[in-house]
Motif scaffolding. Structure first.
Motif, PDB file in Angstrom:
ATOM      1  N   SER A  82      33.905  83.119  29.704  1.00  0.00           N
ATOM      2  CA  SER A  82      32.877  82.297  29.042  1.00  0.00           C
ATOM      3  C   SER A  82      33.551  81.153  28.292  1.00  0.00           C
ATOM      4  N   GLY A  83      32.730  80.228  27.827  1.00  0.00           N
ATOM      5  CA  GLY A  83      33.260  79.152  26.984  1.00  0.00           C
ATOM      6  C   GLY A  83      33.730  79.682  25.642  1.00  0.00           C
ATOM      7  N   THR A  84      33.076  80.730  25.183  1.00  0.00           N
ATOM      8  CA  THR A  84      33.502  81.369  23.929  1.00  0.00           C
ATOM      9  C   THR A  84      34.898  81.955  24.095  1.00  0.00           C
ATOM     10  N   ALA A 128      37.089  81.080  26.240  1.00  0.00           N
ATOM     11  CA  ALA A 128      38.058  80.000  26.446  1.00  0.00           C
ATOM     12  C   ALA A 128      38.605  79.537  25.096  1.00  0.00           C
ATOM     13  N   LEU A 129      37.729  79.433  24.091  1.00  0.00           N
ATOM     14  CA  LEU A 129      38.172  79.057  22.740  1.00  0.00           C
ATOM     15  C   LEU A 129      39.050  80.150  22.138  1.00  0.00           C
ATOM     16  N   LEU A 130      38.600  81.398  22.291  1.00  0.00           N
ATOM     17  CA  LEU A 130      39.326  82.534  21.723  1.00  0.00           C
ATOM     18  C   LEU A 130      40.739  82.627  22.304  1.00  0.00           C
ATOM     19  N   THR A 190      27.732  72.122  15.529  1.00  0.00           N
ATOM     20  CA  THR A 190      28.103  72.558  16.868  1.00  0.00           C
ATOM     21  C   THR A 190      27.508  73.923  17.115  1.00  0.00           C
ATOM     22  N   PHE A 191      27.667  74.408  18.356  1.00  0.00           N
ATOM     23  CA  PHE A 191      27.253  75.773  18.667  1.00  0.00           C
ATOM     24  C   PHE A 191      28.167  76.755  17.923  1.00  0.00           C
ATOM     25  N   PHE A 192      27.612  77.895  17.602  1.00  0.00           N
ATOM     26  CA  PHE A 192      28.296  78.863  16.738  1.00  0.00           C
ATOM     27  C   PHE A 192      29.698  79.254  17.223  1.00  0.00           C
TER      28      PHE A 192
HETATM   29  C1  LIG Z   1      30.030  73.453  21.887  1.00  0.00           C
HETATM   30  C2  LIG Z   1      30.063  74.807  22.517  1.00  0.00           C
HETATM   31  N1  LIG Z   1      31.132  75.591  22.332  1.00  0.00           N
HETATM   32  C3  LIG Z   1      31.217  76.812  22.892  1.00  0.00           C
HETATM   33  C4  LIG Z   1      30.202  77.321  23.677  1.00  0.00           C
HETATM   34  C5  LIG Z   1      30.297  78.705  24.194  1.00  0.00           C
HETATM   35  O1  LIG Z   1      30.190  78.793  25.581  1.00  0.00           O
HETATM   36  P1  LIG Z   1      29.630  80.129  26.261  1.00  0.00           P
HETATM   37  O2  LIG Z   1      28.173  80.191  26.012  1.00  0.00           O
HETATM   38  O3  LIG Z   1      29.974  79.929  27.711  1.00  0.00           O
HETATM   39  O4  LIG Z   1      30.358  81.270  25.676  1.00  0.00           O
HETATM   40  C6  LIG Z   1      29.066  76.530  23.914  1.00  0.00           C
HETATM   41  C7  LIG Z   1      27.984  77.035  24.777  1.00  0.00           C
HETATM   42  O5  LIG Z   1      26.836  77.089  24.492  1.00  0.00           O
HETATM   43  C8  LIG Z   1      28.983  75.254  23.297  1.00  0.00           C
HETATM   44  O6  LIG Z   1      27.905  74.478  23.475  1.00  0.00           O
END
Ligand SMILES: Cc1ncc(COP(=O)(O)O)c(C=O)c1O
Length: 370
Positions: free
Chosen positions: A59-61, A63-65, A85-87
């Motif tokens: 996930s994008g989460t 990827a940050l982690l 921003t998103f949480f």
């Molecule tokens: C700015 C931002 N960072 C991180 C994420 C996290 O991505 P994911 O939902 O794939 O975990 C999102 C997704 O909504 C996002 O918009």
């Protein structure tokens, strides 16, 4: 006529045969985790972002982690980021044991204000996480100049394929930072049929570490150099994403055209401020977000006409209850707080018809008595 905020079924209808064929190839191969489909997607995304390495993850989460972990960020460290921003951007900083340090955003672009970064740097600052919000890249060159030598993780979850002119040359989202991160959440411009994410970097040692961290920290199966995660990208998701990727540029172009339509329709209405795209940026318009007066009333008015909208984001992260331990008060990041009170996102997806665009624009104009 109802206009949803996003209509994924409309997009699926245009690519159904290709996607189903790609998915069935994976089903028939019975190879579901990582493997050739993921490697081919990684090569495609690396080429798009002009990065040497791309590493798929869950996930994008994640990827940050994983990016934070690959930079050895943990307990006692501080990471500077934006509260608008998103949480996940800040949740992951907390979850590696570090402290999120919130710096306010630029009023025009909603992206982190580079001029505010220097004052937030301390000896504990280990990284900066700018976000490319709504499809528009942050001013990465100014972020780097404000924090020389500090690694940058570019949260490009909303901005795959966006670009920015830096030093006279176009740079892709993910190309410039220490690590760039992407999300394939279904509502993104390149969305999977489920969760997915990707990290990109120019640094071989970081790429090796990221690849290891996504499989429990072991380069060799059952031998673990460190404790990592189960954060692999499914082959089914990679196959879907590879079927969709050739369309990404045209879809983003259509979003830009839709944005131009709304910009024109709303020009001259003094209650509305249309999105400000930095002249050095080409946005992919993951969202078309305007600032308005009487925002909540407008949203209710549009809802009554079956027009979908959303508020990204109603409460900035520095004021979230879970971060009250950080001690931020209302007024700490005034631009983010003002944005949270003013913004509303309208339907912008590429499959919108001219009639639907006119329906949305007409309803907004009617609300403001135009
Ligand atoms: C700015 C931002 N960072 C991180 C994420 C996290 O991505 P994911 O939902 O794939 O975990 C999102 C997704 O909504 C996002 O918009």
């Amino acid at each position: 006529m109802p206009v949803p905020l996003l209509d994924l079924r409309a997009q699926h209808a245009t690519i159904r045969d290709d996607v189903v064929r790609a998915m069935m190839e994976v089903v028939d191969s019975q190879h579901f985790i990582l493997g050739e489909q993921v490697e081919r997607l990684e090569a495609d995304v690396a080429a798009l972002c002009r990065a040497r390495f791309a590493i798929g993850c869950a996930s994008g989460t994640d990827a940050l982690l994983l990016a934070l972990r690959a930079l050895d960020i943990g307990r006692g460290d501080e990471v500077i980021t934006t509260p608008f921003t998103f949480f996940a951007t800040a949740g992951t900083i907390h979850n590696v044991g570090a402290t999120p340090v919130f710096v306010d955003v630029d009023r025009a672009t909603f992206n982190i204000a580079p001029s505010a970064i220097a004052a937030a740097i301390t000896p504990r600052t280990k990284a900066i996480v700018p976000v490319d919000l709504f499809g528009q890249m942050a001013a990465l060159e100014a972020v780097e100049a404000a924090a020389p030598g500090i690694p940058v993780i570019e949260d490009a979850a909303q901005s795959i394929g966006a670009r920015r002119k830096i030093g006279g040359a176009w740079r892709m989202a993910g190309e410039v930072p220490t690590i760039g991160t992407f999300s394939f959440f279904p509502s993104k411009n390149l969305g999977g049929y489920g969760d997915g994410g990707m990290m990109v970097t120019q640094d071989e040692a970081l790429a090796t570490r990221l690849r290891r961290l996504r499989v429990h920290g072991g380069a060799k199966q059952y031998f673990h150099d460190e404790v990592g995660y189960n954060s692999r990208l499914d082959a089914l998701q990679a196959a879907v994403l590879r079927a969709k990727l050739p369309h990404l540029a045209a879809w983003s172009q259509k979003r830009r055209e839709n944005a131009r339509f709304y910009d024109g329709a709303f020009s001259g209405i003094r209650h509305i401020r249309t999105p400000v795209i930095d002249p050095n940026n080409e946005s992919i318009f993951n969202q078309y977000t305007i600032r308005v007066e009487q925002r909540d009333e407008l949203q209710a008015f549009l809802k009554a006409r079956e027009i979908g909208t959303s508020i990204y984001y109603p409460l900035p992260l520095h004021l979230q209850p879970c971060f009250s331990y950080l001690g931020y008060k209302r007024g700490s990041c005034p631009e983010s707080e003002r944005a949270a009170a003013d913004v509303i996102s309208l339907p912008i997806y590429p499959e919108l018809s001219r009639t639907q665009l006119e329906e949305v624009a007409g309803a907004v104009r009617t609300f403001y008595g135009d």
